[in-house]
Design an enzyme around this catalytic site. Structure first.
Site, short mmCIF file in Angstrom:
data_model
loop_
_atom_site.label_atom_id
_atom_site.label_comp_id
_atom_site.label_asym_id
_atom_site.label_seq_id
_atom_site.Cartn_x
_atom_site.Cartn_y
_atom_site.Cartn_z
N HIS A 192 0.84 -1.20 0.00
CA HIS A 192 0.00 0.00 0.00
C HIS A 192 0.87 1.24 0.00
O HIS A 192 2.05 1.21 0.36
CB HIS A 192 -1.00 0.00 1.16
CG HIS A 192 -0.37 0.14 2.50
ND1 HIS A 192 -0.01 1.35 3.03
CD2 HIS A 192 -0.05 -0.78 3.43
CE1 HIS A 192 0.50 1.15 4.23
NE2 HIS A 192 0.49 -0.13 4.49
N ASP A 226 -4.99 -6.68 11.42
CA ASP A 226 -4.90 -5.21 11.51
C ASP A 226 -4.58 -4.65 10.14
O ASP A 226 -3.44 -4.73 9.67
CB ASP A 226 -3.77 -4.80 12.47
CG ASP A 226 -4.25 -4.72 13.90
OD1 ASP A 226 -5.48 -4.68 14.12
OD2 ASP A 226 -3.39 -4.71 14.79
N LEU A 227 -5.56 -4.04 9.54
CA LEU A 227 -5.43 -3.52 8.18
C LEU A 227 -4.17 -2.65 8.02
O LEU A 227 -3.97 -1.70 8.76
CB LEU A 227 -6.67 -2.67 7.87
CG LEU A 227 -6.78 -2.15 6.45
CD1 LEU A 227 -6.95 -3.28 5.47
CD2 LEU A 227 -7.93 -1.17 6.37
N ASP A 228 -3.35 -2.96 7.04
CA ASP A 228 -2.17 -2.15 6.71
C ASP A 228 -1.19 -2.02 7.87
O ASP A 228 -0.39 -1.08 7.92
CB ASP A 228 -2.58 -0.74 6.25
CG ASP A 228 -3.30 -0.79 4.92
OD1 ASP A 228 -3.28 -1.84 4.25
OD2 ASP A 228 -3.89 0.24 4.54
N GLU A 229 -1.26 -2.92 8.85
CA GLU A 229 -0.39 -2.78 10.01
C GLU A 229 0.48 -4.00 10.24
O GLU A 229 1.05 -4.16 11.31
CB GLU A 229 -1.25 -2.51 11.26
CG GLU A 229 -1.93 -1.15 11.30
CD GLU A 229 -0.94 -0.02 11.51
OE1 GLU A 229 0.11 -0.24 12.15
OE2 GLU A 229 -1.22 1.09 11.02
#
Lengths: 284, 284, 284, 284
Positions: A192, A226-229
């Protein structure tokens, strides 16, 4: 070299204590192994020890596994042994944007990425011709609000059917369920965009343009709930100027996404990335 | 060249409409001017037009100003004319960390930065010897919770006394009041670390280390009342590896702060930075 | 940890054959050692094997050396054991340009470089005040065509007197004799500018400007009798634009020299650089 | 905007003297033009003045050309006017390596490069399928020692037939004749690898590997009769490590070639590159 000589890549992690390298190198020696390249690291964050070895093994891979098994047992190792350079079976998921997929397909074909791509999955059909040009199966799995579970079951079936080791989300614009993220822990990579400072909400490039940032970046990471983490594998940035429009920024963002994802996939496929809790150890 | 030939740098911004370049170049021609380097940009974000010119002017700086005055009036320009290369009078504020100050002093002395440094202000005395080596006045202005206003008044007096054009916060660890930030709008530059993703709260390098980031960065920006949110002049990053400790990350962060601040100060002092609302136009 | 626990850094190279890592890690285990970080590499170019280890050793450095001595003997190793972080005693040679010296002195003082600088040697006196500010002995050794041998003898004496481990030519503009280069093999680092393409003869920045190069660089290398051709430790570049003058290019060149030399000195002082014939292995 | 408003890009160069910008901006004003972005530069190397303008022109492109014609005459300008964003008709020449061609085709298709590619010419047939996937004519023009002139005549005919504005040698492994290079001056771009230091002769990556370079690069330049010595448009480098093999270096070299050539083609097609004798002015 003896007839059975094999190049192998060994990775391992375990709680840190003295004697690990000695035990592993002993097993290698017992299997007629010679170390070509190796790196070790003891993490102060988690107290775990990490090791990666490229070796030539005279007695062959199976004999080496026999020698390593009791070592792995004794030290509580997460141990893996691969034939060096054996391609990682990779399922690529895409939506409509082609830049990452085109790059991965081209590099795989050119012998620049040690992966095989048995199948491409998409919630759209736009990229079917590109898959076709490279002779890769393209499976259209639409995702609707009501049928998300069915779509993920279809994906699971494809992973099993094609003996997939790695899932790459190459600008796949659907969010995976927590359950699927957990199942794919450590074997699904996402890409991302990233900004300094970061921007929440829709149209991040428009926000970045209005804020006048001088760098835009991308982050490739393992997928977690955890989205994008998830644990970061690779990051990169590109410099932008005041005369670049928001559309220009988005185009440059696609470039930096492409090369960041490609690098993360290459390192993963060469077994250079090990998980240290929430971080990655990358033995470049 | 005529005896009175001067190298001048002109910067301007105004609402965008046709004829600006023609009017400005006409004034330059009337003052016997020859353009050495110039750039223009019309901002789609704010609808303003920006221009920077380096020129040799046969009739001298004052004559050029006479020619430009009616043009500036007609177009509602924020117009400035400088003798090219004339040093920007710069007050540097520091606390205890020396890296940015050392770099700025060295470059100023070596002729690599078109600034003069009449005075250094600090809320500590640690860096007085470094100032002394370069022969620069060092004023200790302690900041206490009760006497913050007095400290800022002292700073204002120093700015007036030393005819200061630019204030550089070179790792000055006190927050300026909103009122002072507003007074110094567009002529005070701050440097701070930046991360992908960003980290709130204390000990950001420890957080970045635990998060396993692969890049750490720095942002130089104009000071505004919004802490660390002013218009960005320059950003840069440095690559870090898993075997770098949090302390190592902090040391690398100081390097990237140093070169990012230096670059922002250089561009400002060369009159290459113009404000476009919340963004900057940098005519590099 | 036991009272005698020491952090040590071990480096070695020897002809490649099986069992090296096992033997070394066995000696470490026998000395109650725990590996913190380590890397190994077998060179296909020279057939030599290279290893670097950071370890905590419970039995102390002397005990470790006793364990390693027979291993080194058996494998024909070039083996070195250092207390981790112990500063490398470094003599810096300069002429008139201050940029590299200023950076090395500042970093040494700030604790960012694991070196001690007992003495600075110069064929000019310009940089004596800078040395004085940092409290470092400055010895003026003029070099004349007739007295070059005497100057080099003076340098040799200073190296002995100050127990110097490393000589850094930080823009020292005299050529060392072949004999001295040979004596200092592997322990003298030089920095010079680099261009794509390269330019022979005087005024390289003027040539680079006229040629319109878009990058200028610097190379830090070990000194050998082949001028500017020794094993490369580090290289870096900086991007230049058409509106940069030759003088501007030279200033940017000094920046890239500064950071390239600093990095090479840091890696050498951390014992991360090993010689592989004409190349270097850098265990970053 | 009036119905006939057109976005135009104007580039020009001429001997430097006062009044150029005033004259050009006057012609723009007379044609109801508004400057969106512009840059000017007076070269101290050649004494020529360079200008590039993006403008919105109310009276249309033809009217602007009428206004500019006498200005161009008076100042001896090399003047060009383009509809902004109109694609540059580009003939690509290749041999067997696909990396540059694949990148250019993908970007053209994705709308990231303002070029049209009417035809691809190759001395081999390997890349015909890639051209076919993108629907571009592929013409096989074999080159033999005896028939080199005929091959170049065929190329000339294709340039005429397809109204080609730009020839890109995207790893075309034949040397063009001096005569053809001269004919194509300023409208043919080549890419080649670059090294610090440079290496002559065959197998440069093997040489670079043995020399232990830490950077490898690429240079995109206009073709001239002096092989690999034409005016440089863009250069870039990539960092390599000691554990990269010569083959790995070559693969990384292909990456840096790809992005360097792509950038040079983009700038050329956006009319950002002007020739200043043997250098280029790049109005980025």
């Amino acid at each position: 070299m003896p007839a059975d000589t094999t190049n192998v890549t060994v990775t391992l992690s375990c709680p840190d204590r003295p004697g690990i390298v000695h035990a592993v190198s002993g097993a290698l020696a017992a299997a007629d192994g010679n170390i070509v390249e190796s790196a070790q690291y003891g993490s102060e964050v988690t107290g775990r020890f990490f090791m990666r070895v490229d070796a030539q093994v005279g007695a062959g891979l199976a004999a080496l596994q026999d020698e390593l098994a009791p070592v792995a047992e004794r030290y509580g190792m997460d141990l893996r042994v691969f034939p060096t350079g054996a391609p990682t079976r990779t399922l690529i998921m895409v939506s409509k944007e082609a830049h990452c997929l085109n790059d991965l397909l081209f590099r795989q074909r050119a012998g620049l990425l040690p992966i095989q791509i048995p199948v491409i999955v998409s919630n759209h059909t736009d990229l079917a011709p590109l898959a076709g040009f490279y002779g890769v199966d393209f499976v259209h799995v639409p995702v609707t609000a009501n049928a998300k579970d069915a779509a993920e079951d279809r994906l699971r079936a494809l992973i099993v059917e094609h003996e997939v080791d790695l899932v790459v989300l190459a600008r796949y614009m659907q969010i995976l369920s927590d359950r699927l993220c957990t199942e794919l822990a450590g074997r699904a990579i996402n890409i991302h965009h990233s900004f300094l400072p970061s921007f929440r909400g829709a149209r991040p490039y428009a926000q970045a343009h209005q804020r006048g940032v001088k760098l835009i970046g991308a982050t490739a990471h393992y997928v977690t709930a955890d989205l994008d983490e998830g644990p970061i594998i690779e990051q990169d940035v590109v410099r932008v100027e005041h005369n670049h429009s928001a559309a220009h920024l988005a185009a440059m963002g696609r470039d930096v996404e492409t090369r960041t994802l490609r690098q993360a996939v290459a390192w993963h496929a060469e077994h250079r990335v090990l998980l240290d809790g929430h971080r990655t150890i990358v033995f470049r």
